[in-house]
Design a protein around this motif. Structure first.
Motif, short mmCIF file in Angstrom:
data_model
loop_
_atom_site.label_atom_id
_atom_site.label_comp_id
_atom_site.label_asym_id
_atom_site.label_seq_id
_atom_site.Cartn_x
_atom_site.Cartn_y
_atom_site.Cartn_z
N MET A 61 -2.93 -6.94 -10.63
CA MET A 61 -1.95 -7.96 -10.34
C MET A 61 -2.65 -9.18 -9.76
O MET A 61 -2.72 -9.35 -8.56
N GLN A 62 -3.12 -9.97 -10.63
CA GLN A 62 -3.86 -11.15 -10.23
C GLN A 62 -2.94 -12.16 -9.56
O GLN A 62 -1.84 -12.44 -10.03
N GLY A 63 -3.38 -12.68 -8.44
CA GLY A 63 -2.62 -13.68 -7.71
C GLY A 63 -1.68 -13.10 -6.66
O GLY A 63 -1.04 -13.85 -5.94
N TRP A 64 -1.59 -11.80 -6.58
CA TRP A 64 -0.72 -11.13 -5.60
C TRP A 64 -1.57 -10.29 -4.66
O TRP A 64 -2.60 -9.77 -5.06
N LYS A 65 -1.12 -10.14 -3.44
CA LYS A 65 -1.86 -9.36 -2.44
C LYS A 65 -0.88 -8.41 -1.75
O LYS A 65 0.19 -8.82 -1.31
N LYS A 66 -1.28 -7.14 -1.65
CA LYS A 66 -0.44 -6.15 -0.98
C LYS A 66 -0.48 -6.39 0.52
O LYS A 66 -1.54 -6.50 1.11
N ILE A 67 0.69 -6.50 1.12
CA ILE A 67 0.77 -6.77 2.55
C ILE A 67 1.09 -5.50 3.34
O ILE A 67 0.64 -5.34 4.46
N MET A 68 1.87 -4.58 2.75
CA MET A 68 2.19 -3.34 3.44
C MET A 68 2.86 -2.36 2.50
O MET A 68 3.33 -2.73 1.44
N THR A 69 2.89 -1.10 2.93
CA THR A 69 3.64 -0.05 2.24
C THR A 69 4.73 0.42 3.19
O THR A 69 4.48 0.65 4.36
N ILE A 70 5.93 0.52 2.66
CA ILE A 70 7.08 0.90 3.47
C ILE A 70 7.74 2.10 2.80
O ILE A 70 8.05 2.06 1.62
N ARG A 71 7.94 3.17 3.53
CA ARG A 71 8.53 4.39 2.97
C ARG A 71 10.01 4.25 2.67
O ARG A 71 10.51 4.80 1.73
N ASP A 72 10.72 3.52 3.50
CA ASP A 72 12.17 3.35 3.34
C ASP A 72 12.43 2.17 2.40
O ASP A 72 12.12 1.03 2.73
N SER A 73 13.01 2.44 1.24
CA SER A 73 13.22 1.38 0.25
C SER A 73 14.20 0.32 0.74
O SER A 73 14.07 -0.86 0.40
N TYR A 74 15.16 0.70 1.56
CA TYR A 74 16.10 -0.28 2.12
C TYR A 74 15.37 -1.27 3.03
O TYR A 74 15.54 -2.48 2.92
N LYS A 75 14.52 -0.75 3.92
CA LYS A 75 13.76 -1.61 4.81
C LYS A 75 12.80 -2.50 4.03
O LYS A 75 12.59 -3.66 4.38
N ALA A 76 12.24 -1.97 2.96
CA ALA A 76 11.35 -2.75 2.12
C ALA A 76 12.09 -3.94 1.51
O ALA A 76 11.58 -5.06 1.49
N GLU A 77 13.30 -3.69 1.03
CA GLU A 77 14.10 -4.77 0.44
C GLU A 77 14.48 -5.81 1.49
O GLU A 77 14.46 -7.01 1.22
N VAL A 78 14.79 -5.37 2.69
CA VAL A 78 15.13 -6.31 3.77
C VAL A 78 13.94 -7.22 4.08
O VAL A 78 14.09 -8.43 4.23
N LYS A 79 12.75 -6.65 4.15
CA LYS A 79 11.55 -7.43 4.42
C LYS A 79 11.26 -8.41 3.28
O LYS A 79 10.87 -9.55 3.51
N ARG A 80 11.47 -7.96 2.04
CA ARG A 80 11.26 -8.85 0.89
C ARG A 80 12.22 -10.04 0.97
O ARG A 80 11.83 -11.19 0.79
#
Length: 69
Positions: free
Chosen positions: A1-20
């Motif tokens: 994925m060129q141009g993108w950088k992983k910032i974190m892994t979140i186990r809870d998909s709801y919390k991941a969506e909130v952060k996004r």
């Protein structure tokens, strides 16, 4: 994925969506990718949160500053 950088892994998909959404509201391009790993007899799944490389620093500040809340 060129141009993108992983910032974190979140186990809870709801919390991941909130952060996004938090990042998007602050003008930062962000996306989620689902991941799954099998270990021994458990399945560990989570969401990887990615941001555009040039926005990584400001995204980190926004996410980790609000972790205390």
């Amino acid at each position: 994925m060129q141009g993108w950088k992983k910032i974190m892994t979140i186990r809870d998909s709801y919390k991941a969506e909130v952060k996004r959404l938090q990042l998007i509201k602050n003008g930062i391009e962000a996306m989620l990718m689902s991941k799954a790993k099998e270990q021994v007899q458990m399945t560990i799944s989570g969401m990887d949160l990615y941001v555009k490389e040039g926005q990584y620093e400001i995204a980190s500040i926004l996410l980790f500053e609000n972790e205390e809340d």
